[in-house]
Design an enzyme around this catalytic site. Sequence first.
Site, mmCIF file in Angstrom:
data_model
loop_
_atom_site.group_PDB
_atom_site.id
_atom_site.type_symbol
_atom_site.label_atom_id
_atom_site.label_comp_id
_atom_site.label_asym_id
_atom_site.label_seq_id
_atom_site.Cartn_x
_atom_site.Cartn_y
_atom_site.Cartn_z
ATOM 1 N N ASP A 67 63.231 -16.585 93.255
ATOM 2 C CA ASP A 67 63.048 -16.695 91.594
ATOM 3 C C ASP A 67 63.252 -15.124 91.466
ATOM 4 O O ASP A 67 63.565 -13.826 92.396
ATOM 5 C CB ASP A 67 61.617 -16.690 91.710
ATOM 6 N N HIS A 138 50.651 -21.980 93.140
ATOM 7 C CA HIS A 138 52.504 -22.098 92.359
ATOM 8 C C HIS A 138 53.397 -22.158 93.417
ATOM 9 O O HIS A 138 53.005 -21.886 94.699
ATOM 10 C CB HIS A 138 53.012 -21.111 91.063
HETATM 11 C C1 F6R Z 1 57.784 -16.328 96.065
HETATM 12 C C2 F6R Z 1 57.961 -16.779 94.884
HETATM 13 C C3 F6R Z 1 55.660 -16.510 95.211
HETATM 14 C C4 F6R Z 1 55.570 -16.654 96.711
HETATM 15 C C5 F6R Z 1 54.135 -17.039 96.516
HETATM 16 C C6 F6R Z 1 53.458 -16.617 97.609
HETATM 17 O O1 F6R Z 1 59.794 -16.150 95.924
HETATM 18 O O2 F6R Z 1 58.626 -17.672 94.726
HETATM 19 O O3 F6R Z 1 55.870 -18.412 95.233
HETATM 20 O O4 F6R Z 1 56.104 -17.607 97.531
HETATM 21 O O5 F6R Z 1 53.352 -15.667 95.638
HETATM 22 O O6 F6R Z 1 53.193 -15.027 97.836
HETATM 23 P P1 F6R Z 1 52.631 -14.535 98.797
HETATM 24 O O7 F6R Z 1 53.570 -15.060 100.098
HETATM 25 O O8 F6R Z 1 53.159 -13.056 98.676
HETATM 26 O O9 F6R Z 1 51.356 -14.505 99.227
#
Ligand code: F6R
Length: 248
Positions: A67, A138
């Site tokens: 993304d 998500h």
């Molecule tokens: C990032 C993405 C998001 C993250 C998720 C967790 O490319 O697609 O789905 O993987 O928001 O984020 P963190 O690792 O910062 O907790």
Amino acid sequence: MNIIEAKDYQDLSIKAAQYIIKNVRHNPNLVLGLATGSTPKGTYEQMIKDFQQNNTSYQYVKTINLDEYVGLAKDDLNSYSTFMNEHLFNHIDIPHSQTYIPNGMAKDLHNECAQYDRLIHSLGGVDLQLLGIGHNGHIGFNEPNTSFKTRTHIVKLASSTRNANERFFQDINEVPNYAITMGIQTILESKEILLLVSGKGKAKAVQKLLVEKNRCEQFPASSLYAHPHVTIIADKAALSLTFERKES
Ligand code: F6R
């Protein structure tokens, strides 16, 4: 789903890097799907360390990121393009021309989404997709109630997601409202998926995923139950509520 328990974040990062490196060594032409955020940072550090010590080469690997924020230029400090350059690409031998991230500045965003899907298809699909998970379940930026049939698309970010990502920006008003993300169907078409989860803050999400096992669009990560080859590496803190529930 294959679940690998890690002691802590460091252990998770080492295990995840080893998993990816093994795949790259097995298939030097790997199409590797990547994620941003806090969770994979340690994994990327370990991959860089391995590159420096063991010369694992990424010369023929292609990467596809999940993304990108809409409205941030590639060289914006907070773009995912900058994140990937700083945390991985600038430190290994992958040609930048083989690293793909949606263009959040595209004039025609819908066309950009369609092109991204065509690109993935032209590369033969993603061999191994790395994922993190949001507190609300998500994956990519596919927020709750996203159809499981979606391909790369534009999303309005949930306020909980914008709040969670505020830490990377000066203040909440700078966090973009929209993003381009691979859709759930696009993610599910990856041949293999590696989901990383770390920390107590994610324990509820992990519990929902692993204990409830209820495949529903309100919880996007539950879509992964339809995939035959998913591995989850989670640390003890992330698994704390899951084990509590199992033991009671
Ligand atoms: C990032 C993405 C998001 C993250 C998720 C967790 O490319 O697609 O789905 O993987 O928001 O984020 P963190 O690792 O910062 O907790």
